[in-house]
Design an enzyme around this catalytic site. Sequence first.
Site, short mmCIF file in Angstrom:
data_model
loop_
_atom_site.label_atom_id
_atom_site.label_comp_id
_atom_site.label_asym_id
_atom_site.label_seq_id
_atom_site.Cartn_x
_atom_site.Cartn_y
_atom_site.Cartn_z
CB SER A 64 44.71 40.16 40.18
OG SER A 64 44.29 40.84 39.02
CE1 TYR A 65 51.62 42.97 40.08
CE2 TYR A 65 49.91 43.87 38.69
CZ TYR A 65 51.19 43.94 39.19
OH TYR A 65 52.03 44.96 38.82
CD GLU A 82 44.87 43.59 45.54
OE1 GLU A 82 44.91 43.21 44.35
OE2 GLU A 82 44.34 44.64 45.90
#
Length: 202
Positions: A88-89, A166
């Site tokens: 992430s992100y 992601e």
Amino acid sequence: MADFTYRTISDRLWAKNWQPHSYHTCWGINLHFNYAYQWQGYGGSLHPCDYRFFGEGPLSSFELDAIHSWITKLQNRNTIAAYIDFQSYGQDWRYPWGYVWFEEDAPQPDKGVQDDLAIRALTALQVPYGTVYDLEGGSWDGNSESGVSEDYAYGTLGVKYPYRIEVRDQGEYGYLLPETLIDDTAIETFEALKVIGTDPLA
């Protein structure tokens, strides 16, 4: 002024592991840049105190060394069709090459089928809540990162469908995604994974 970004070990967003190394003043390796393909290039840092420190060698982190040993045994039996790394992100879906500045600098023969499978997966992901992901084959926005997971899976292991996902969001909350959005993120991501798990290309 220092040429690296320093974070203290009390930082909730500490981005490295806790591994000691020969640089006694700082701890940890950023696993994101420690994979064994085009290691020690763009994106990571030479400075051991930087949160982007890519380690003293490829797979020098205990975690990735163990993963490599395990996954190599599987790949030797030709059992791996796809490799997926969740981070992430950003709401980005990425595949090789990450280490180049421009896709034409290092063309790879499976780009078309990697792209096709990713598009089908992202179409399924969008159904539950309308979440839109960017699909990035190669570097994005003029940036590149070396020693990353998708390049390792493709270039070192020979996995045909290597992806780095992601997950949410695109910056409103960043790494501190609210608890109320976690279930939705998991549900929509699972829809994408079902496509990869059942698609004949994989």
